[in-house]
Design a protein around this motif. Structure first.
Motif, PDB file in Angstrom:
ATOM      1  N   LEU A  12       0.822  -1.214   0.000  1.00 34.57           N
ATOM      2  CA  LEU A  12       0.000   0.000   0.000  1.00 34.57           C
ATOM      3  C   LEU A  12       0.854   1.261   0.000  1.00 34.57           C
ATOM      4  CD1 LEU A  12      -2.931  -0.842   2.420  1.00 34.57           C
ATOM      5  CD2 LEU A  12      -3.006  -0.496  -0.039  1.00 34.57           C
ATOM      6  N   ILE A  13       1.935   1.263   0.766  1.00 38.26           N
ATOM      7  CA  ILE A  13       2.830   2.420   0.793  1.00 38.26           C
ATOM      8  C   ILE A  13       3.456   2.639  -0.578  1.00 38.26           C
ATOM      9  CG2 ILE A  13       4.974   3.342   1.773  1.00 38.26           C
ATOM     10  CD1 ILE A  13       2.585   3.444   3.667  1.00 38.26           C
ATOM     11  N   ILE A  14       3.908   1.561  -1.209  1.00 41.33           N
ATOM     12  CA  ILE A  14       4.511   1.667  -2.542  1.00 41.33           C
ATOM     13  C   ILE A  14       3.472   2.143  -3.552  1.00 41.33           C
ATOM     14  CG2 ILE A  14       5.581   0.353  -4.415  1.00 41.33           C
ATOM     15  CD1 ILE A  14       6.856  -1.397  -2.218  1.00 41.33           C
ATOM     16  N   LEU A  15       2.227   1.649  -3.440  1.00 44.05           N
ATOM     17  CA  LEU A  15       1.157   2.097  -4.328  1.00 44.05           C
ATOM     18  C   LEU A  15       0.916   3.596  -4.187  1.00 44.05           C
ATOM     19  CD1 LEU A  15      -1.650  -0.598  -4.192  1.00 44.05           C
ATOM     20  CD2 LEU A  15      -0.483   0.256  -6.195  1.00 44.05           C
ATOM     21  N   ILE A  16       0.905   4.088  -2.983  1.00 46.62           N
ATOM     22  CA  ILE A  16       0.665   5.515  -2.757  1.00 46.62           C
ATOM     23  C   ILE A  16       1.790   6.355  -3.344  1.00 46.62           C
ATOM     24  CG2 ILE A  16       0.505   7.290  -0.963  1.00 46.62           C
ATOM     25  CD1 ILE A  16      -0.987   5.158   0.727  1.00 46.62           C
ATOM     26  N   VAL A  17       3.028   5.937  -3.122  1.00 46.22           N
ATOM     27  CA  VAL A  17       4.179   6.698  -3.627  1.00 46.22           C
ATOM     28  C   VAL A  17       4.209   6.699  -5.156  1.00 46.22           C
ATOM     29  CG1 VAL A  17       6.697   6.739  -3.735  1.00 46.22           C
ATOM     30  CG2 VAL A  17       5.554   6.376  -1.546  1.00 46.22           C
ATOM     31  N   ILE A  18       4.041   5.535  -5.750  1.00 51.13           N
ATOM     32  CA  ILE A  18       4.093   5.437  -7.210  1.00 51.13           C
ATOM     33  C   ILE A  18       2.894   6.152  -7.838  1.00 51.13           C
ATOM     34  CG2 ILE A  18       3.965   3.835  -9.158  1.00 51.13           C
ATOM     35  CD1 ILE A  18       5.674   1.932  -7.559  1.00 51.13           C
ATOM     36  N   GLY A  19       1.735   6.025  -7.225  1.00 53.20           N
ATOM     37  CA  GLY A  19       0.557   6.721  -7.731  1.00 53.20           C
ATOM     38  C   GLY A  19       0.713   8.228  -7.692  1.00 53.20           C
ATOM     39  N   LYS A  32      -0.228  13.567 -21.738  1.00 51.79           N
ATOM     40  CA  LYS A  32       1.073  12.905 -21.913  1.00 51.79           C
ATOM     41  C   LYS A  32       1.782  12.838 -20.569  1.00 51.79           C
ATOM     42  CE  LYS A  32       2.269  14.376 -26.591  1.00 51.79           C
ATOM     43  NZ  LYS A  32       3.276  15.097 -27.363  1.00 51.79           N
ATOM     44  N   PHE A  33       2.725  11.903 -20.491  1.00 53.73           N
ATOM     45  CA  PHE A  33       3.602  11.834 -19.334  1.00 53.73           C
ATOM     46  C   PHE A  33       4.823  12.713 -19.560  1.00 53.73           C
ATOM     47  CE2 PHE A  33       1.427   7.750 -18.467  1.00 53.73           C
ATOM     48  CZ  PHE A  33       1.041   8.019 -17.172  1.00 53.73           C
ATOM     49  N   GLU A  34       5.333  13.262 -18.477  1.00 54.50           N
ATOM     50  CA  GLU A  34       6.498  14.146 -18.547  1.00 54.50           C
ATOM     51  C   GLU A  34       7.750  13.380 -18.976  1.00 54.50           C
ATOM     52  OE1 GLU A  34       8.643  16.480 -15.043  1.00 54.50           O
ATOM     53  OE2 GLU A  34       6.508  16.946 -15.233  1.00 54.50           O
ATOM     54  N   LYS A  35       7.968  12.217 -18.359  1.00 49.99           N
ATOM     55  CA  LYS A  35       9.115  11.358 -18.663  1.00 49.99           C
ATOM     56  C   LYS A  35       8.568   9.979 -19.055  1.00 49.99           C
ATOM     57  CE  LYS A  35      11.739  13.704 -15.091  1.00 49.99           C
ATOM     58  NZ  LYS A  35      12.404  13.578 -13.805  1.00 49.99           N
ATOM     59  N   PRO A  36       8.339   9.741 -20.342  1.00 51.74           N
ATOM     60  CA  PRO A  36       7.641   8.525 -20.768  1.00 51.74           C
ATOM     61  C   PRO A  36       8.326   7.219 -20.365  1.00 51.74           C
ATOM     62  CG  PRO A  36       7.907  10.037 -22.612  1.00 51.74           C
ATOM     63  CD  PRO A  36       8.649  10.609 -21.464  1.00 51.74           C
ATOM     64  N   GLY A  37       9.633   7.172 -20.349  1.00 56.19           N
ATOM     65  CA  GLY A  37      10.332   5.927 -20.031  1.00 56.19           C
ATOM     66  C   GLY A  37      10.107   5.482 -18.599  1.00 56.19           C
ATOM     67  N   ILE A  38      10.411   6.353 -17.659  1.00 55.63           N
ATOM     68  CA  ILE A  38      10.287   5.990 -16.244  1.00 55.63           C
ATOM     69  C   ILE A  38       8.823   5.908 -15.839  1.00 55.63           C
ATOM     70  CG2 ILE A  38      10.449   8.324 -15.291  1.00 55.63           C
ATOM     71  CD1 ILE A  38      12.156   5.276 -13.801  1.00 55.63           C
ATOM     72  N   ASP A  39       7.979   6.729 -16.452  1.00 60.83           N
ATOM     73  CA  ASP A  39       6.565   6.693 -16.104  1.00 60.83           C
ATOM     74  C   ASP A  39       5.895   5.421 -16.591  1.00 60.83           C
ATOM     75  OD1 ASP A  39       6.686   9.088 -14.742  1.00 60.83           O
ATOM     76  OD2 ASP A  39       6.252  10.283 -16.529  1.00 60.83           O
ATOM     77  N   THR A  40       6.372   4.845 -17.682  1.00 63.91           N
ATOM     78  CA  THR A  40       5.862   3.554 -18.131  1.00 63.91           C
ATOM     79  C   THR A  40       6.202   2.476 -17.115  1.00 63.91           C
ATOM     80  OG1 THR A  40       6.143   4.231 -20.425  1.00 63.91           O
ATOM     81  CG2 THR A  40       5.905   1.880 -20.020  1.00 63.91           C
ATOM     82  N   TYR A  42       6.737   3.022 -13.921  1.00 66.68           N
ATOM     83  CA  TYR A  42       5.877   3.316 -12.771  1.00 66.68           C
ATOM     84  C   TYR A  42       4.474   2.758 -12.987  1.00 66.68           C
ATOM     85  CZ  TYR A  42       9.137   6.748 -10.713  1.00 66.68           C
ATOM     86  OH  TYR A  42      10.196   7.368 -10.134  1.00 66.68           O
ATOM     87  N   LEU A  43       3.937   2.932 -14.188  1.00 67.74           N
ATOM     88  CA  LEU A  43       2.585   2.485 -14.483  1.00 67.74           C
ATOM     89  C   LEU A  43       2.471   0.961 -14.420  1.00 67.74           C
ATOM     90  CD1 LEU A  43      -0.246   3.413 -15.298  1.00 67.74           C
ATOM     91  CD2 LEU A  43       0.469   3.209 -17.668  1.00 67.74           C
ATOM     92  N   ILE A  44       3.451   0.265 -14.972  1.00 68.76           N
ATOM     93  CA  ILE A  44       3.447  -1.201 -14.925  1.00 68.76           C
ATOM     94  C   ILE A  44       3.521  -1.682 -13.482  1.00 68.76           C
ATOM     95  CG2 ILE A  44       4.801  -3.265 -15.508  1.00 68.76           C
ATOM     96  CD1 ILE A  44       5.563  -1.784 -18.122  1.00 68.76           C
ATOM     97  N   THR A  45       4.406  -1.080 -12.696  1.00 70.73           N
ATOM     98  CA  THR A  45       4.539  -1.455 -11.287  1.00 70.73           C
ATOM     99  C   THR A  45       3.259  -1.152 -10.522  1.00 70.73           C
ATOM    100  OG1 THR A  45       6.885  -0.921 -11.434  1.00 70.73           O
ATOM    101  CG2 THR A  45       5.967  -1.185  -9.240  1.00 70.73           C
ATOM    102  N   PHE A  46       2.655  -0.002 -10.791  1.00 66.80           N
ATOM    103  CA  PHE A  46       1.421   0.389 -10.116  1.00 66.80           C
ATOM    104  C   PHE A  46       0.304  -0.614 -10.394  1.00 66.80           C
ATOM    105  CE2 PHE A  46      -2.560   2.779  -9.883  1.00 66.80           C
ATOM    106  CZ  PHE A  46      -2.454   3.317  -8.612  1.00 66.80           C
ATOM    107  N   VAL A  47       0.149  -1.003 -11.652  1.00 64.94           N
ATOM    108  CA  VAL A  47      -0.914  -1.938 -12.022  1.00 64.94           C
ATOM    109  C   VAL A  47      -0.675  -3.306 -11.395  1.00 64.94           C
ATOM    110  CG1 VAL A  47      -1.937  -3.184 -13.982  1.00 64.94           C
ATOM    111  CG2 VAL A  47      -1.526  -0.729 -14.133  1.00 64.94           C
ATOM    112  N   LEU A  48       0.568  -3.785 -11.412  1.00 61.05           N
ATOM    113  CA  LEU A  48       0.862  -5.092 -10.819  1.00 61.05           C
ATOM    114  C   LEU A  48       0.623  -5.097  -9.305  1.00 61.05           C
ATOM    115  CD1 LEU A  48       4.062  -6.163 -12.773  1.00 61.05           C
ATOM    116  CD2 LEU A  48       1.780  -7.128 -12.934  1.00 61.05           C
ATOM    117  N   LEU A  49       1.059  -4.049  -8.618  1.00 59.09           N
ATOM    118  CA  LEU A  49       0.837  -3.977  -7.170  1.00 59.09           C
ATOM    119  C   LEU A  49      -0.643  -3.831  -6.840  1.00 59.09           C
ATOM    120  CD1 LEU A  49       3.792  -1.856  -5.818  1.00 59.09           C
ATOM    121  CD2 LEU A  49       3.175  -4.157  -5.166  1.00 59.09           C
ATOM    122  N   LEU A  50      -1.362  -3.083  -7.653  1.00 52.02           N
ATOM    123  CA  LEU A  50      -2.798  -2.951  -7.445  1.00 52.02           C
ATOM    124  C   LEU A  50      -3.479  -4.305  -7.589  1.00 52.02           C
ATOM    125  CD1 LEU A  50      -4.923  -0.774  -6.881  1.00 52.02           C
ATOM    126  CD2 LEU A  50      -5.221  -0.583  -9.334  1.00 52.02           C
TER     127      LEU A  50
END
Length: 66
Positions: A12-19, A32-40, A42-50
């Protein structure tokens, strides 16, 4: 012996930070995302943790009914 398992606190803590990072990096005017590489990443990690957190909550409900 039954052990009570709560919600995965660290996930949950990681979800909050990444979100919050995803929210800060997203430009709502241009959609658009500001930094597409790192934000992609982040998005993959966010979805998997969710998925993991929701799966744990569903499994916990089913175990309580048994």
């Amino acid at each position: 012996m039954n052990t009570k398992r709560g919600i995965n606190f660290f996930a949950l803590i990681i979800l909050i930070v990444i979100g919050s990072k995803l929210y800060k990096h997203f430009d709502f005017k241009e959609l658009k995302f500001e930094k597409p590489g790192i934000d992609t990443l982040y998005l993959i990690t966010f979805v998997l943790l969710l998925f993991v957190v929701i799966r744990d909550l569903i499994n916990r409900k089913h175990k309580k009914q048994d």
